[in-house]
Design a protein around this motif. Structure first.
Motif, PDB file in Angstrom:
ATOM      1  N   PRO A 185      -5.059  -3.599 -18.935  1.00 32.56           N
ATOM      2  CA  PRO A 185      -3.837  -2.831 -19.379  1.00 32.56           C
ATOM      3  C   PRO A 185      -4.182  -1.686 -20.169  1.00 32.56           C
ATOM      4  CG  PRO A 185      -3.398  -5.313 -19.676  1.00 32.56           C
ATOM      5  CD  PRO A 185      -4.855  -5.094 -19.421  1.00 32.56           C
ATOM      6  N   GLY A 186      -3.999  -0.346 -19.660  1.00 36.35           N
ATOM      7  CA  GLY A 186      -4.093   0.670 -20.569  1.00 36.35           C
ATOM      8  C   GLY A 186      -5.251   1.287 -20.218  1.00 36.35           C
ATOM      9  N   ARG A 187      -6.392   0.663 -19.515  1.00 38.61           N
ATOM     10  CA  ARG A 187      -7.585   1.460 -19.045  1.00 38.61           C
ATOM     11  C   ARG A 187      -7.631   1.269 -17.549  1.00 38.61           C
ATOM     12  NH1 ARG A 187     -12.292  -2.205 -18.305  1.00 38.61           N
ATOM     13  NH2 ARG A 187     -11.351  -2.387 -16.260  1.00 38.61           N
ATOM     14  N   GLY A 188      -6.807   0.391 -16.786  1.00 44.23           N
ATOM     15  CA  GLY A 188      -6.905   0.432 -15.435  1.00 44.23           C
ATOM     16  C   GLY A 188      -7.932  -0.438 -14.847  1.00 44.23           C
ATOM     17  N   LEU A 189      -8.047  -0.264 -13.548  1.00 44.44           N
ATOM     18  CA  LEU A 189      -9.137  -0.922 -12.706  1.00 44.44           C
ATOM     19  C   LEU A 189     -10.615  -0.482 -12.439  1.00 44.44           C
ATOM     20  CD1 LEU A 189      -9.163  -3.300 -10.620  1.00 44.44           C
ATOM     21  CD2 LEU A 189      -8.652  -1.730  -8.913  1.00 44.44           C
ATOM     22  N   ASN A 190     -11.516  -1.036 -12.537  1.00 41.66           N
ATOM     23  CA  ASN A 190     -12.985  -0.831 -12.361  1.00 41.66           C
ATOM     24  C   ASN A 190     -13.533  -1.731 -11.400  1.00 41.66           C
ATOM     25  OD1 ASN A 190     -13.003   1.267 -14.447  1.00 41.66           O
ATOM     26  ND2 ASN A 190     -14.296  -0.220 -15.621  1.00 41.66           N
ATOM     27  N   LEU A 191     -14.119  -0.958 -10.282  1.00 41.19           N
ATOM     28  CA  LEU A 191     -14.780  -1.760  -9.284  1.00 41.19           C
ATOM     29  C   LEU A 191     -16.066  -1.905  -9.533  1.00 41.19           C
ATOM     30  CD1 LEU A 191     -15.072  -3.343  -6.692  1.00 41.19           C
ATOM     31  CD2 LEU A 191     -15.620  -0.944  -5.341  1.00 41.19           C
ATOM     32  N   GLU A 192     -16.889  -2.920  -9.607  1.00 38.17           N
ATOM     33  CA  GLU A 192     -18.329  -3.087  -9.958  1.00 38.17           C
ATOM     34  C   GLU A 192     -18.854  -3.531  -8.832  1.00 38.17           C
ATOM     35  OE1 GLU A 192     -18.717  -5.334 -13.442  1.00 38.17           O
ATOM     36  OE2 GLU A 192     -17.365  -4.448 -14.637  1.00 38.17           O
ATOM     37  N   ILE A 193     -20.230  -2.889  -8.414  1.00 39.37           N
ATOM     38  CA  ILE A 193     -21.200  -3.508  -7.469  1.00 39.37           C
ATOM     39  C   ILE A 193     -22.346  -3.925  -8.198  1.00 39.37           C
ATOM     40  CG2 ILE A 193     -22.412  -3.258  -5.105  1.00 39.37           C
ATOM     41  CD1 ILE A 193     -20.158  -1.444  -4.316  1.00 39.37           C
ATOM     42  N   VAL A 215     -20.498   0.125 -12.287  1.00 34.57           N
ATOM     43  CA  VAL A 215     -19.055   0.769 -11.945  1.00 34.57           C
ATOM     44  C   VAL A 215     -19.140   1.680 -10.875  1.00 34.57           C
ATOM     45  CG1 VAL A 215     -17.023   1.682 -13.063  1.00 34.57           C
ATOM     46  CG2 VAL A 215     -18.225  -0.118 -14.481  1.00 34.57           C
ATOM     47  N   VAL A 216     -18.581   1.622  -9.916  1.00 35.48           N
ATOM     48  CA  VAL A 216     -18.582   2.746  -8.827  1.00 35.48           C
ATOM     49  C   VAL A 216     -17.334   3.480  -8.637  1.00 35.48           C
ATOM     50  CG1 VAL A 216     -20.697   1.678  -7.625  1.00 35.48           C
ATOM     51  CG2 VAL A 216     -18.359   0.845  -6.894  1.00 35.48           C
ATOM     52  N   PHE A 217     -16.362   2.835  -9.255  1.00 35.62           N
ATOM     53  CA  PHE A 217     -14.987   3.279  -9.004  1.00 35.62           C
ATOM     54  C   PHE A 217     -13.968   2.742 -10.015  1.00 35.62           C
ATOM     55  CE2 PHE A 217     -10.277   2.734  -7.794  1.00 35.62           C
ATOM     56  CZ  PHE A 217      -9.990   3.919  -7.245  1.00 35.62           C
ATOM     57  N   SER A 218     -13.258   3.902 -10.535  1.00 35.38           N
ATOM     58  CA  SER A 218     -12.476   3.554 -11.679  1.00 35.38           C
ATOM     59  C   SER A 218     -10.981   4.285 -11.558  1.00 35.38           C
ATOM     60  CB  SER A 218     -12.920   4.085 -13.086  1.00 35.38           C
ATOM     61  OG  SER A 218     -13.734   3.515 -13.445  1.00 35.38           O
ATOM     62  N   SER A 219     -10.070   3.538 -11.874  1.00 30.90           N
ATOM     63  CA  SER A 219      -8.628   4.130 -11.672  1.00 30.90           C
ATOM     64  C   SER A 219      -7.632   3.589 -12.869  1.00 30.90           C
ATOM     65  CB  SER A 219      -8.034   3.671 -10.238  1.00 30.90           C
ATOM     66  OG  SER A 219      -6.607   4.057 -10.264  1.00 30.90           O
ATOM     67  N   ARG A 220      -6.900   4.504 -13.259  1.00 26.74           N
ATOM     68  CA  ARG A 220      -5.904   4.064 -14.502  1.00 26.74           C
ATOM     69  C   ARG A 220      -4.407   3.792 -13.807  1.00 26.74           C
ATOM     70  NH1 ARG A 220      -7.646   5.326 -19.323  1.00 26.74           N
ATOM     71  NH2 ARG A 220      -5.579   5.500 -20.207  1.00 26.74           N
ATOM     72  N   ASN A 221      -4.555   3.558 -12.648  1.00 27.10           N
ATOM     73  CA  ASN A 221      -3.108   3.285 -11.777  1.00 27.10           C
ATOM     74  C   ASN A 221      -2.939   1.906 -11.694  1.00 27.10           C
ATOM     75  OD1 ASN A 221      -1.107   2.819 -10.152  1.00 27.10           O
ATOM     76  ND2 ASN A 221      -1.678   4.470  -8.685  1.00 27.10           N
ATOM     77  N   GLU A 236      -0.775   0.146 -10.720  1.00 28.63           N
ATOM     78  CA  GLU A 236       0.121  -0.083  -9.401  1.00 28.63           C
ATOM     79  C   GLU A 236      -1.114  -0.511  -8.405  1.00 28.63           C
ATOM     80  OE1 GLU A 236       2.876   1.214  -5.807  1.00 28.63           O
ATOM     81  OE2 GLU A 236       2.828   2.536  -7.836  1.00 28.63           O
ATOM     82  N   LEU A 237      -2.308   0.356  -8.402  1.00 22.33           N
ATOM     83  CA  LEU A 237      -3.502  -0.023  -7.507  1.00 22.33           C
ATOM     84  C   LEU A 237      -4.087  -1.123  -7.749  1.00 22.33           C
ATOM     85  CD1 LEU A 237      -5.243   1.129  -5.321  1.00 22.33           C
ATOM     86  CD2 LEU A 237      -6.737   2.240  -7.388  1.00 22.33           C
ATOM     87  N   SER A 277       0.895  -1.379   0.005  1.00 24.16           N
ATOM     88  CA  SER A 277      -0.131   0.096   0.273  1.00 24.16           C
ATOM     89  C   SER A 277       0.776   1.301   0.089  1.00 24.16           C
ATOM     90  CB  SER A 277      -1.059   0.125   1.195  1.00 24.16           C
ATOM     91  OG  SER A 277      -0.283  -0.192   2.404  1.00 24.16           O
ATOM     92  N   ALA A 278       2.015   1.177  -0.090  1.00 24.13           N
ATOM     93  CA  ALA A 278       3.011   2.332   0.070  1.00 24.13           C
ATOM     94  C   ALA A 278       2.657   3.213  -1.124  1.00 24.13           C
ATOM     95  CB  ALA A 278       4.542   1.964   0.087  1.00 24.13           C
ATOM     96  N   GLY A 279       2.184   4.413  -0.989  1.00 20.73           N
ATOM     97  CA  GLY A 279       2.160   5.597  -1.971  1.00 20.73           C
ATOM     98  C   GLY A 279       0.655   5.270  -2.599  1.00 20.73           C
ATOM     99  N   LEU A 280      -0.038   4.535  -2.308  1.00 18.07           N
ATOM    100  CA  LEU A 280      -1.384   4.324  -2.688  1.00 18.07           C
ATOM    101  C   LEU A 280      -2.617   4.815  -1.881  1.00 18.07           C
ATOM    102  CD1 LEU A 280      -0.931   0.641  -4.195  1.00 18.07           C
ATOM    103  CD2 LEU A 280      -0.954   2.915  -5.488  1.00 18.07           C
TER     104      LEU A 280
END
Length: 178
Positions: free
Chosen positions: A132-140, A144-150, A152-153, A103-106
């Motif tokens: 890859p290239g789009r990142g992470l989505n959290l779906e409930i 989709v309730v959260f998106s990040s292009r990181n 590392e996250l 979790s360092a830096g996140l």
């Protein structure tokens, strides 16, 4: 008195004794999801209670472990059998990320991700979808309730289930089995 307590515990735990195949049938994971193929599925049991079923999806031409190691597209879907307070989920996630030293830096993005959580109800479906290239989505439940292009996250958060020292070595091994 001891007999009454034993009977009460037995009655409360009977739903927890459903076998894994029955639980996976209940979760009803499709063979394909978001253009990825179901690789493996398993049930997480804590003490005697089934908590959720997990399904891991990856590209058709790759094994689950290979997709994880090469940071290819992955989709992890969790189908919950129990109600769980969102604060308990966040606490478990933070403890696991800390144990994994992931979790360092996140922290700011982790806080945003966790802010999108809600109390889990039996039958809820959470999905972490990484591309890859789009990142992470959290779906409930399909939204989709959260998106990040990181990336590392995404790697750190999927690592809660797929990296060493995660929530469950047994679940990890079943999900990444090729």
């Amino acid at each position: 008195m001891r007999y009454a307590v034993f009977c009460l515990l037995l009655m409360l735990s009977i739903p927890a004794f459903a076998n894994e195949a029955d639980r996976l049938t209940q979760a009803n994971f499709p063979a394909q999801s978001q253009q990825l193929v179901l690789k493996n599925q398993a049930v997480l049991t804590y003490l005697w209670a089934d908590v959720y079923a997990a399904a891991l999806y990856a590209p058709a031409g790759l094994g689950a472990k290979q997709a994880w190691e090469q940071q290819k597209a992955l989709r992890l879907v969790l189908y919950y059998f129990r109600d769980i307070d969102r604060n308990d989920v966040i606490k478990a996630a933070n403890a696991t990320l800390e144990r994994q030293q992931a979790s360092a830096g996140l922290k700011p993005e982790l806080e945003q991700l966790h802010a999108s959580f809600r109390n889990i109800r039996s039958g809820d479906r959470y999905a972490l979808d990484f591309r890859p290239g789009r990142g992470l989505n959290l779906e409930i439940n399909g939204q989709v309730v959260f998106s990040s292009r990181n990336d590392e996250l995404a790697r750190a958060y999927l690592g809660i289930w797929l990296a060493p020292k995660g929530l469950s070595d047994s679940l990890r091994d079943k999900l990444l089995n090729d």
